[in-house]
Design an enzyme around this catalytic site. Structure first.
Site, PDB file in Angstrom:
ATOM      1  N   SER A  16       0.820  -1.211   0.000  1.00  0.00           N
ATOM      2  CA  SER A  16       0.000   0.000   0.000  1.00  0.00           C
ATOM      3  C   SER A  16       0.854   1.261   0.000  1.00  0.00           C
ATOM      4  CB  SER A  16      -0.916   0.024   1.228  1.00  0.00           C
ATOM      5  OG  SER A  16      -1.603  -1.190   1.373  1.00  0.00           O
TER       6      SER A  16
HETATM    7  N1  SAH Z   1      -0.710  -4.743   4.128  1.00  0.00           N
HETATM    8  C1  SAH Z   1      -0.065  -5.118   2.888  1.00  0.00           C
HETATM    9  C2  SAH Z   1      -0.962  -4.818   1.719  1.00  0.00           C
HETATM   10  C3  SAH Z   1      -0.957  -5.930   0.755  1.00  0.00           C
HETATM   11  S1  SAH Z   1      -2.251  -5.873  -0.456  1.00  0.00           S
HETATM   12  C4  SAH Z   1       1.293  -4.470   2.770  1.00  0.00           C
HETATM   13  O1  SAH Z   1       1.584  -3.559   3.562  1.00  0.00           O
HETATM   14  O2  SAH Z   1       2.078  -4.895   1.929  1.00  0.00           O
HETATM   15  C5  SAH Z   1      -3.510  -6.811   0.344  1.00  0.00           C
HETATM   16  C6  SAH Z   1      -3.193  -8.222   0.705  1.00  0.00           C
HETATM   17  O3  SAH Z   1      -4.417  -8.825   1.122  1.00  0.00           O
HETATM   18  C7  SAH Z   1      -2.668  -9.101  -0.437  1.00  0.00           C
HETATM   19  O4  SAH Z   1      -1.446  -9.660  -0.028  1.00  0.00           O
HETATM   20  C8  SAH Z   1      -3.744 -10.155  -0.613  1.00  0.00           C
HETATM   21  O5  SAH Z   1      -3.222 -11.425  -0.948  1.00  0.00           O
HETATM   22  C9  SAH Z   1      -4.377 -10.185   0.764  1.00  0.00           C
HETATM   23  N2  SAH Z   1      -5.746 -10.720   0.806  1.00  0.00           N
HETATM   24  C10 SAH Z   1      -6.759 -10.550  -0.087  1.00  0.00           C
HETATM   25  N3  SAH Z   1      -7.849 -11.225   0.323  1.00  0.00           N
HETATM   26  C11 SAH Z   1      -7.526 -11.838   1.484  1.00  0.00           C
HETATM   27  C12 SAH Z   1      -8.209 -12.698   2.391  1.00  0.00           C
HETATM   28  N4  SAH Z   1      -9.484 -13.078   2.181  1.00  0.00           N
HETATM   29  N5  SAH Z   1      -7.546 -13.152   3.482  1.00  0.00           N
HETATM   30  C13 SAH Z   1      -6.255 -12.799   3.717  1.00  0.00           C
HETATM   31  N6  SAH Z   1      -5.552 -11.998   2.907  1.00  0.00           N
HETATM   32  C14 SAH Z   1      -6.172 -11.522   1.789  1.00  0.00           C
END
Ligand code: SAH
Length: 223
Positions: A70
């Site tokens: 993000s």
């Molecule tokens: N907080 C992260 C943002 C990553 S983007 C950072 O700082 O890098 C969002 C993440 O949510 C992705 O890695 C995606 O795989 C995960 N995600 C999407 N749906 C999900 C679910 N149902 N359960 C767990 N993770 C999920």
């Protein structure tokens, strides 16, 4: 709360992080604790080497598997909203570990972080980075975070970094009394929602904060 081990990380990026913090302040982020943590967290460690020179731009960046780290503004903003709305934050659940950057920010501000990720290789990498940084107050789970983490709840705060079309009922139900859920909601058009549990009741107050752009919350897990 944890302090990061920053040996060997290189302080060359401290000045660029300082510039990033200035920009975040200009954009309205005002919680000094949050700004301090952003200043101290080496975001370049959460990216592949080919992209690490872009780590202190205020933009979302790819981390593989179609997912993104993000934008610093949104990490700071969501963390500030969570801290501002909650009383004490002992136990916090993050949905979507991704690179582990937001996890690392949270771990420096609250007692215990639980973070759930559905894509196993992303979780593995995040785990390595958290270990390298010496964080000892984070637990990771490979699971579908749309169901929260029932065994570890209730949580004083829940922060989702992936956007569902509708707020999952399980997440609301895993909020402790006066607990706070910060979550992007929507499909093509998304907005950041702040949902507060009213005391120990089954009542919730929802505030819609600002338009955002997140990857979707998907169901199930992948290896
Ligand atoms: N907080 C992260 C943002 C990553 S983007 C950072 O700082 O890098 C969002 C993440 O949510 C992705 O890695 C995606 O795989 C995960 N995600 C999407 N749906 C999900 C679910 N149902 N359960 C767990 N993770 C999920």
């Amino acid at each position: 709360m944890s302090n990061l081990i920053l040996e060997g990380v290189g302080m060359t990026s401290l000045r660029t992080r300082e510039r990033l913090v200035q920009r975040l302040m200009e954009q309205g982020v005002s919680d000094l604790k949050v700004l301090d943590v952003i200043r101290n967290t080496p975001r370049h460690l959460f990216l592949d080497e080919a992209l690490s020179h872009r780590a202190y731009e205020d933009s979302a960046l790819p981390i593989g598997f179609g997912q993104t780290l993000s934008q610093p503004y949104i990490v700071a903003r969501m963390t500030e909203v969570l801290l501002g709305a909650a009383g004490s934050l002992k136990r916090v659940l993050e949905v979507g570990t991704g690179s582990g950057y937001q996890t690392t920010v949270l771990a420096q501000l609250v007692e215990q972080v639980y973070s759930v990720e559905r894509i196993k290789p992303l979780q593995d990498k995040a785990r390595q980075r958290l270990r390298q940084l010496g964080l000892h107050n984070v637990m990771l789970s490979h699971a579908d975070g749309g169901f929260g983490w029932p065994d570890k709840g209730p949580f004083d705060g829940i922060l989702s970094t992936a956007a569902p079309r509708f707020v999952p009922e399980d997440l609301k139900q895993q909020l402790a009394p006066n607990g706070v859920l910060v979550i992007p909601v929507g499909d093509r058009e998304q907005s950041l929602h702040l949902i507060l549990r009213v005391g120990d009741t089954d009542e919730f107050v929802t505030k819609i904060l600002e338009p955002v752009r997140f990857v979707p919350l998907l169901s199930g897990t992948t290896r």
